[in-house]
Design an enzyme around this catalytic site. Structure first.
Site, mmCIF file in Angstrom:
data_model
loop_
_atom_site.group_PDB
_atom_site.id
_atom_site.type_symbol
_atom_site.label_atom_id
_atom_site.label_comp_id
_atom_site.label_asym_id
_atom_site.label_seq_id
_atom_site.Cartn_x
_atom_site.Cartn_y
_atom_site.Cartn_z
ATOM 1 N N LYS A 11 -28.956 7.712 -22.883
ATOM 2 C CA LYS A 11 -29.858 6.697 -23.031
ATOM 3 C C LYS A 11 -30.365 6.506 -21.703
ATOM 4 C CE LYS A 11 -30.392 1.628 -24.213
ATOM 5 N NZ LYS A 11 -29.643 0.498 -24.626
ATOM 6 N N ASP A 105 -28.446 -9.925 -28.579
ATOM 7 C CA ASP A 105 -29.711 -9.512 -29.067
ATOM 8 C C ASP A 105 -29.448 -8.619 -30.435
ATOM 9 O OD1 ASP A 105 -32.334 -8.718 -29.072
ATOM 10 O OD2 ASP A 105 -32.085 -7.164 -28.026
#
Length: 161
Positions: A11, A105
């Site tokens: 990532k 989230d």
């Protein structure tokens, strides 16, 4: 990974697109939080690299896609299928809270499936908004994805685990 021949996911965050120190802090925080975790249903982080252009977090590779796309492809999710997902998810959330971590989230896009063969072997991912929280502490930062945010996050009384 050269040593183990296992596939890894990277990532990457381009530094030039991180317009504020707050966004940079989120990247560093994500790595810090993931280092504290060891659970089969949470993405496993292996390494962190920083160079002139990028921050990079190296994690296990999972090729099952995310829960949202799986549900869209199936057109509908039966009650039994939803139950299997929730039975996997809730103990992981309890684990996070026991470790003093709140994700902030959770949404279908952040639930990654380990492989295409099993629609219920999920991993919680994207800890960029996660925070350490003490028992009884209330957080006030409004964050998360608008379509999924918990109502208590929107009031001014604070929220916890």
């Amino acid at each position: 990974c050269i040593k183990t021949a296992q596939l890894r996911a990277i990532k990457q965050f381009r530094k030039s697109k991180l317009s504020s120190s707050e966004k940079t802090d989120n990247v560093l925080n994500e790595y810090k939080v993931l280092q504290e975790l060891s659970h089969p249903n949470i993405v496993k982080v292996h390494e962190f690299f920083e160079d002139v252009r990028f921050y990079s977090i190296v994690m296990d590779f999972h090729d099952g896609g995310d829960v949202l796309n799986t549900v869209i492809e199936q057109v509908r999710l039966t009650e039994k299928e939803a139950l299997l997902l929730i039975k996997t998810l809730l103990p992981v959330v309890a684990y996070l809270h026991d470790k003093g971590i709140i994700h902030r989230d959770l949404k279908p896009e952040n639930l990654i499936l380990a492989s295409k063969e099993n629609d219920y072997d999920l991993r919680i991912a994207d800890f960029g908004l996660a925070s350490f929280i003490k028992e009884g502490e209330l957080l006030k930062l409004r964050c998360g994805s608008p379509g999924y945010v918990a109502p208590e996050l929107l009031n001014d009384h604070g929220y916890g685990t």
